[in-house]
Design a protein around this motif. Structure first.
Motif, short mmCIF file in Angstrom:
data_model
loop_
_atom_site.label_atom_id
_atom_site.label_comp_id
_atom_site.label_asym_id
_atom_site.label_seq_id
_atom_site.Cartn_x
_atom_site.Cartn_y
_atom_site.Cartn_z
N MET A 1 -1.39 6.80 11.62
CA MET A 1 -1.73 5.40 11.93
C MET A 1 -1.33 5.06 13.38
O MET A 1 -0.53 5.71 14.00
CB MET A 1 -0.96 4.48 10.97
CG MET A 1 -1.57 4.39 9.58
SD MET A 1 -3.19 3.64 9.55
CE MET A 1 -4.08 4.84 8.60
N ILE B 1 -9.92 -3.10 10.21
CA ILE B 1 -9.11 -4.32 10.16
C ILE B 1 -8.03 -4.26 11.26
O ILE B 1 -7.82 -5.23 11.98
CB ILE B 1 -8.47 -4.48 8.76
CG1 ILE B 1 -9.58 -4.65 7.70
CG2 ILE B 1 -7.52 -5.68 8.73
CD1 ILE B 1 -9.07 -4.71 6.27
N MET C 1 -8.07 3.12 -0.65
CA MET C 1 -7.23 3.41 0.53
C MET C 1 -5.76 3.47 0.12
O MET C 1 -5.00 4.34 0.55
CB MET C 1 -7.47 2.29 1.54
CG MET C 1 -6.73 2.44 2.83
SD MET C 1 -7.49 3.67 3.89
CE MET C 1 -8.89 2.74 4.50
N TYR D 1 2.09 -1.66 4.72
CA TYR D 1 2.29 -0.22 4.72
C TYR D 1 2.25 0.34 6.14
O TYR D 1 2.90 1.32 6.46
CB TYR D 1 1.19 0.43 3.87
CG TYR D 1 1.52 1.80 3.36
CD1 TYR D 1 2.26 1.96 2.18
CD2 TYR D 1 1.08 2.94 4.05
CE1 TYR D 1 2.58 3.22 1.73
CE2 TYR D 1 1.39 4.21 3.59
CZ TYR D 1 2.13 4.34 2.42
OH TYR D 1 2.44 5.59 1.96
N SER E 1 -8.25 -8.84 -3.35
CA SER E 1 -8.57 -8.52 -1.97
C SER E 1 -7.38 -8.91 -1.07
O SER E 1 -6.92 -8.10 -0.25
CB SER E 1 -9.83 -9.26 -1.55
OG SER E 1 -10.02 -9.13 -0.17
N LYS F 1 -12.95 -0.92 6.49
CA LYS F 1 -11.91 0.12 6.40
C LYS F 1 -10.63 -0.45 6.99
O LYS F 1 -10.66 -1.38 7.81
CB LYS F 1 -12.33 1.34 7.23
CG LYS F 1 -13.50 2.10 6.65
CD LYS F 1 -13.83 3.26 7.58
CE LYS F 1 -15.08 3.97 7.10
NZ LYS F 1 -15.72 4.69 8.19
N LEU F 2 -9.50 0.16 6.64
CA LEU F 2 -8.23 -0.31 7.17
C LEU F 2 -8.22 -0.23 8.70
O LEU F 2 -7.77 -1.15 9.39
CB LEU F 2 -7.08 0.51 6.58
CG LEU F 2 -5.69 0.08 7.03
CD1 LEU F 2 -5.43 -1.39 6.69
CD2 LEU F 2 -4.63 0.98 6.38
N GLU F 3 -8.78 0.91 9.24
CA GLU F 3 -8.83 1.06 10.71
C GLU F 3 -9.57 -0.10 11.35
O GLU F 3 -9.18 -0.60 12.41
CB GLU F 3 -9.54 2.37 11.10
CG GLU F 3 -8.76 3.63 10.84
CD GLU F 3 -8.82 4.06 9.39
OE1 GLU F 3 -9.46 3.35 8.57
OE2 GLU F 3 -8.21 5.10 9.05
N GLU G 1 -0.96 -5.54 1.34
CA GLU G 1 -0.14 -4.37 1.02
C GLU G 1 -0.38 -3.24 2.02
O GLU G 1 0.56 -2.60 2.49
CB GLU G 1 -0.48 -3.93 -0.41
CG GLU G 1 0.55 -3.03 -1.05
CD GLU G 1 1.93 -3.69 -1.13
OE1 GLU G 1 2.90 -3.00 -0.82
OE2 GLU G 1 2.00 -4.89 -1.48
N LEU G 2 -1.68 -3.03 2.36
CA LEU G 2 -2.01 -1.95 3.30
C LEU G 2 -1.44 -2.24 4.69
O LEU G 2 -0.95 -1.35 5.37
CB LEU G 2 -3.53 -1.76 3.37
CG LEU G 2 -4.14 -1.03 2.17
CD1 LEU G 2 -5.64 -1.20 2.16
CD2 LEU G 2 -3.77 0.46 2.23
N ASP H 1 -4.22 -9.41 -1.86
CA ASP H 1 -3.03 -8.61 -2.15
C ASP H 1 -3.13 -7.21 -1.55
O ASP H 1 -2.19 -6.70 -0.94
CB ASP H 1 -2.84 -8.47 -3.67
CG ASP H 1 -2.45 -9.80 -4.30
OD1 ASP H 1 -2.17 -10.75 -3.54
OD2 ASP H 1 -2.46 -9.89 -5.55
N LEU H 2 -4.31 -6.58 -1.75
CA LEU H 2 -4.45 -5.18 -1.33
C LEU H 2 -4.44 -5.05 0.19
O LEU H 2 -3.80 -4.16 0.73
CB LEU H 2 -5.74 -4.59 -1.92
CG LEU H 2 -5.65 -4.26 -3.41
CD1 LEU H 2 -7.02 -4.00 -3.99
CD2 LEU H 2 -4.74 -3.04 -3.62
N VAL H 3 -5.13 -5.96 0.89
CA VAL H 3 -5.14 -5.88 2.36
C VAL H 3 -3.72 -6.11 2.87
O VAL H 3 -3.22 -5.39 3.76
CB VAL H 3 -6.14 -6.88 2.98
CG1 VAL H 3 -6.03 -6.86 4.49
CG2 VAL H 3 -7.57 -6.56 2.54
N THR I 1 -12.66 -4.89 -2.33
CA THR I 1 -11.43 -4.73 -3.11
C THR I 1 -11.27 -3.28 -3.57
O THR I 1 -10.19 -2.70 -3.45
CB THR I 1 -11.47 -5.67 -4.33
OG1 THR I 1 -11.76 -6.97 -3.87
CG2 THR I 1 -10.15 -5.66 -5.06
#
Lengths: 745, 142
Positions: free
Chosen positions: B1, B116, A533, B29, B19, B112-114, B25-26, B21-23, A527
């Motif tokens: 990206m 995911i 990020m 994005y 967790s 990391k976002l990458e 949101e990303l 919500d943030l994923v 989180t």
């Protein structure tokens, strides 16, 4: 020409050298009978000086058996005895005979190449003896029915007294160190009691002990009689009278009897497993000659007694072993399963002490010490400290001198110790204690009437003997006997096994916990990572800061719990600083905090009293915080969490209740275990790893309090009770109460 | 990206709301369309109308865990071809059981976002390949 056969060149016998006195070779017989001795060629080699007159015989050295004037029955018996092989048993054979108008029991045995023929005057009618055969039968029957050694001994003294008419019949039991104790007594009313008296082993010198083993019954018909010398060939050794019935006894023993005012005595050995286990000592204030047949009846009775003792003893041992197995099994189960090992051992303290005949017990682990019995904490700590250098797994002490010097007088009255190192890696000791024997002896009071002191001093009296015994056992406990040590070793093996099993289980759970910790820390970390990020990307997400904070708080809590657990496991403890605090303040603070953190949850302060306890405010906050967070996470969110604090019977009682389903039975059973699988597998518990309640329980326990779960539909209730501080004296109470009235929420 | 990614409907399932919500949101994005669910039942209800092409679910959740969610979704006609990703802290997650349940990819938290995003791509590719194989199987059987 015949001369008296006496020991050569012996110094005068004194108390100091009496252990060397050859009492089987004294060369004298008691005058109530006469003795004839034949050599290997069946010729007369020795006879008592009174034989010619008492037996109306003319005797001379070398007189062949064939030329001796003997009654036919006696001759037949002597011939048969002479034909017997000469073995150690030296069995007696006997016939009754009359010479002139005197009745005799004639007793023959063969020993060391000689045939010994003893004529003993018989002064009781045949009718009386017939009676005693019936009495013996009844007595034997009754002995067999006794259920304890103590009952058996009491009964046998009564029976022997009835059969023989002695003024006093005492039963001695010899202890591990051969000292003796009077364990039963039957006596005429006017004699002072000797029950409970103890005698040092030296009261029966080794050579006397040997005689008691091979010749189990000895009569002294009259202590004032002058012994009669044995006559024989000059230069011959005195006759060995080990198996004789007329043998006269040591002057030392006669003095002992005289000092007690005894006129006649009879002793019967109780031989169990080839060892002199005990003895019956019969005393008569005047002379007393017990007929041979009655003596044989008593001897028989005592053999039945010995067999019964052996049987009872075997039974006692096997019962003890069964009992110890039961205790052991129970102990092992609780040692493996229970959360608190020391407490689980303490639950069996009484049974352990009973099994191993200990008077007190100490258990220790991780420096925590618990006691059972009359041992104060300082003594317990000193005893445990005295084990610090011991490498053995089983430490046995039974004398003060076996304790390290460093302990000084700190061990108090405790002298005997059996210490089990049941878990060396955690400093786990189980210690059983015994007091000094002197402590344990009940002394029935001094027998004042028998303090007559003879020429050889006071020792030859019961009182003097008791003092002598006391000198020999000073600083000693009753030793741990063979059976007890066997039981102890079995117990130790099982305790080791239980400790290992427990370590394995803890290790497994710890591995699981650490794996779980690895996983659970990943979640909040993820989180935080995502939030970072987001920040990098400049995204606009609601409450980003709060989300980071709540995740990091969660991580911090987990790390904190792990540290607490490792402190407990490592034996450091939670390191509490206790002062007098008001639990109310602690409670209100933590509820405020919870309200801010969880605005959607309702916290209801139903009644909050003041309660001063001796406590650590931070740790108690931790307890309340954990209970509140459990209530929030597991309770029905539609209902408020109900919080109460009151005082009941010297305790502060804090309860937190929330509507929820009851905790399932399996989990409820292990609720306070640190590594409970049920909880670890429960996804709802992800924030806490199940350690919170374990720590709460530890904290409360260290405050000498309790924490309890109960269910009263629809509420789950956790109640914490902590003793009020001692300083919360009546003087303080009004202040507390007055504030209380105004502020209860 | 990654601009070559096609934009997809992605459903995030996690009982840790932050967790989820943030994923979500990303991913939003980066151009994807997202929905969040905080437990298995909610996930199934949302999936019924949202028809996600990708489902990213936590493994350990109360009542219905990630595998149960996967099994349920695989039985839903509109989701049988969806890519399903497990995003979990349990590095030794039962991968055999996961495969059996119909999971395509397992990702480890913290991710990391990458990671995911590349998980999303490979899971989608697996599903496309599977669909193609099934099609040709169907062709030959005809």
């Amino acid at each position: 020409v015949s001369t008296p056969l006496v020991p050569q060149g012996g110094a005068a016998v004194t108390l100091d050298n009496c252990a060397q006195e050859p009492i089987h070779l004294l060369g004298m017989v008691q005058p109530h009978g006469a003795m004839l001795v034949l050599d290997g060629a069946l010729q007369l080699s020795a006879w008592s000086a009174n034989a010619e007159s008492l037996l109306s015989m003319v005797l001379s050295l070398g007189l062949p058996l064939a030329q001796m004037v003997l009654a036919p029955a006696v001759r037949e018996m002597v011939d048969a005895c002479a034909a017997e092989p000469d073995d150690e048993d030296s069995a007696h054979t006997t016939v009754q005979t009359t010479i002139g108008n005197i009745d005799f029991d004639c007793i023959t045995h063969r020993y060391l190449g000689h045939v010994l023929i003893e004529y003993e005057r018989r002064i009781v009618s045949l009718e009386v003896e017939g009676m005693s055969a019936v009495k013996v039968h009844v007595a034997v029957d009754s002995l067999r029915r006794q259920k304890s050694i103590s009952d058996l001994m009491t009964r046998v003294t009564q029976q022997v007294r009835t059969l023989t008419g002695f003024d006093r019949v005492m039963a001695y039991r010899f202890r591990h160190d051969d000292s003796g104790e009077v364990v039963a007594e039957a006596r005429v009313a006017h004699l002072p009691p000797l029950l409970g008296m103890r005698y040092p082993a030296s009261d029966i010198p080794a050579q006397a002990r040997r005689l008691y083993l091979i010749n189990t019954l000895r009569l002294i018909a009259n202590v004032n009689d002058t012994p009669v010398a044995m006559l024989g060939r000059q230069g011959d050794a005195p006759i060995d009278m080990s198996h004789s019935v007329l043998r006269s006894v040591s002057p030392i023993h006669i003095e002992y009897l005289c000092n007690m005012g005894v006129g006649a005595s009879m002793s019967v050995s109780i031989v169990v497993n080839g060892r002199l286990w005990g003895m019956l000592a019969c005393h008569h204030m005047g002379p007393k000659q017990v007929p041979y047949s009655v003596r044989m009846a008593v001897d028989l009775l005592v053999q039945v007694l010995a067999a019964t003792v052996q049987w009872l003893d075997t039974q006692r041992r096997s019962k003890l072993i069964d009992q110890s197995m039961e205790v052991r099994t129970r102990l092992m189960r609780s040692m493996v399963d229970d959360e608190d090992v020391l407490r689980s051992i303490m639950d069996d303290a009484a049974a352990l002490c009973a099994t191993l005949a200990a008077e007190a017990m100490i258990v220790c682990q991780h420096g925590r010490v618990l006691v059972h019995g009359d041992v104060d904490q300082t003594v317990a700590a000193a005893v445990i400290a005295s084990l610090s250098d011991c490498a053995e797994e089983l430490v046995v002490r039974q004398a003060r001198q076996e304790w390290p010097d460093s302990i000084g007088d700190q061990s108090g009255k405790w002298v005997g110790m059996l210490a089990f190192s049941f878990d060396p890696s955690t400093g786990g000791w189980l210690v059983l204690l015994r007091t000094e024997q002197i402590e344990a002896v009940r002394w029935a009071g001094p027998p004042e009437k028998i303090i007559t002191t003879g020429p050889l001093g006071p020792r030859l009296t019961p009182r003097g003997s008791f003092d002598e015994w006391r000198q020999t056992v000073i600083g000693m406990s009753k030793p741990w006997d063979h059976t007890q040590l066997v039981i102890a070793r079995q117990l130790l093996v099982e305790m080791h096994r239980a400790s290992l099993a427990r370590h394995a289980e803890t290790e497994r759970a710890r591995q699981q916990l650490f794996a779980m910790l690895g996983h659970d820390l990943r979640d909040p970390l993820h989180t935080i990572n995502m939030a970072a990020m987001m920040l990098e990307l400049g995204g606009d997400v609601k409450n980003l800061g709060q989300r980071i904070r709540s995740s990091s708080t969660r991580m911090a809590r987990m790390v904190g719990q792990i540290l607490d657990i490792s402190r407990i496991e490592g034996g450091i403890g939670l390191g509490m600083k206790r002062i007098n605090i008001d639990l109310r303040t602690v409670l209100l603070d933590i509820v405020d905090e919870a309200r801010i953190g969880n605005p959607e949850t309702r916290y209801l302060l139903t009644s909050i009293d003041h309660a001063i306890v001796d406590g650590d405010a931070d740790r108690l906050s931790q307890v309340v915080g954990n209970l509140l967070s459990n209530a929030k996470n597991h309770g029905d969110a539609a209902h408020a969490i109900d919080i109460r604090l009151g005082i009941e019977g010297g305790f502060a009682v804090l309860s937190i209740r929330n509507a929820s389903r009851p905790i399932n039975g399996e989990l409820a059973r292990v609720l306070y275990d640190p590594f409970k699988r049920v909880a670890l597998d429960n996804a709802r518990n992800r924030g806490g790893m199940g350690l919170g309640l374990h720590l709460a329980h530890k904290i409360v326990t260290e405050h000498s309090g309790t924490i309890k779960y109960s269910y009263e539909a629809p509420n789950v209730i956790f109640a914490v009770e902590i003793p009020l501080a001692l300083t919360m004296a009546p003087a303080d109470t009004p202040t507390t109460t007055s504030t209380n009235n105004g502020e209860t929420a | 990206m990654s601009t070559d990614t096609e934009f997809m409907r992605i459903l995030l399932v996690d009982d840790n709301r932050d967790s989820a919500d943030l994923v979500a949101e990303l991913l939003r994005y980066t151009g994807h369309e997202t929905q969040t669910a905080y437990d298995g039942i909610e996930a199934i209800n949302i999936a019924a109308w949202f028809s996600p092409q990708v489902i990213i679910t936590d493994l350990s959740m109360p009542n219905m865990d990630g595998l149960a969610v996967t099994r349920a979704m695989r039985r839903m006609p509109n989701l049988c071809d969806a890519a399903i990703i497990i995003l979990t802290g349990y590095w030794n997650a039962q991968s055999d059981a996961a495969k059996e349940a119909g999971v395509d990819v397992i990702l480890l938290k913290p991710a990391k976002l990458e990671t995911i995003l590349s998980g999303v791509r490979s899971a989608s590719k697996i599903r496309r390949d599977m669909a193609r194989t099934q099609d040709s199987d169907a062709f030959f059987k005809r």
